[in-house]
Design a protein around this motif. Structure first.
Motif: not given
Length: 218
Positions: A169-198
């Protein structure tokens, strides 16, 4: 009809500029989805990308190993000026013809790299600072398959993380972020998921246009 890189960059810049201009000085030391970069460092990196890809549009040499300090004085205004120059550089008639960069990639592919950085790093900064950010649909339509095609090389060169799992059900932006290794649900101070790369397109940029990374993996 396929949009030009200049048109796509203009659309991306329209969405990115309010994010960058809205960053408060007190937020510059905050974390971002790129774990090795705080907000200041990521803005500085994005400045470097925007400036160097102007040169690549003109078939000039660039050096990503040198990263001046851009976040000084009226940096918000200057970021707007530099993105306008980026759009102008990639709107010159014939700019997408032929190749550019040290490895001679097709010019349109190189243009898609900076389109990816401008879009994904705008999301990084928006998520880090609490700003709203929704990319233009035309930009997502172009970047989705583009970054997916670059991803295997990017992971091999440690510029993308492993794809982040997202549901059907992920939208196009979430799928794009996921391809780069980003957690689309990332929030400051959060611990869920893996951080993206620069780097969103850093691996391809490294081998094709610069010979050095200019980015730091999370």
């Amino acid at each position: 009809m396929t949009q030009t890189i200049g048109e796509l960059l203009e659309a991306a810049a329209d969405r990115a500029l309010p994010v960058v201009r809205g960053i408060d000085d007190g937020q510059l030391g905050g974390g971002t989805p790129c774990a090795a970069y705080d907000v200041r460092a990521l803005v500085n990196h994005l400045f470097l990308v925007v400036v160097n890809f102007q040169a690549l549009a003109a078939r000039e040499e660039v050096d990503f190993s040198q990263e001046p300090e851009f976040v000084t004085g009226d940096w918000r205004g200057r970021f707007g000026d530099e993105t306008a120059r980026l759009v102008e550089a990639w709107s010159v008639p014939g700019v997408e013809e032929g190749t550019t960069g040290r490895m001679g990639l097709p010019a349109r592919t190189v243009g898609l790299m900076v389109l990816g950085d401008l879009t994904v790093h705008a999301w990084d900064l928006a998520r880090a600072t609490g700003a709203d950010f929704v990319p233009a649909e035309s930009v997502l339509d172009e970047l989705g398959p583009g970054l997916a095609a670059m991803a295997p090389q990017a992971r091999e060169m440690k510029m993308f993380g492993e794809p982040f799992p997202v549901g059907e059900e992920a939208d196009a932006l979430d799928r794009l972020l996921a391809v780069t290794g980003r957690d689309p649900g990332w929030r400051p101070g959060g611990t869920a998921g893996a951080p993206g790369v620069a780097g969103t397109s850093g691996a391809a940029r490294t081998s094709a246009t610069t010979g050095v990374t200019g980015t730091r993996q999370a």
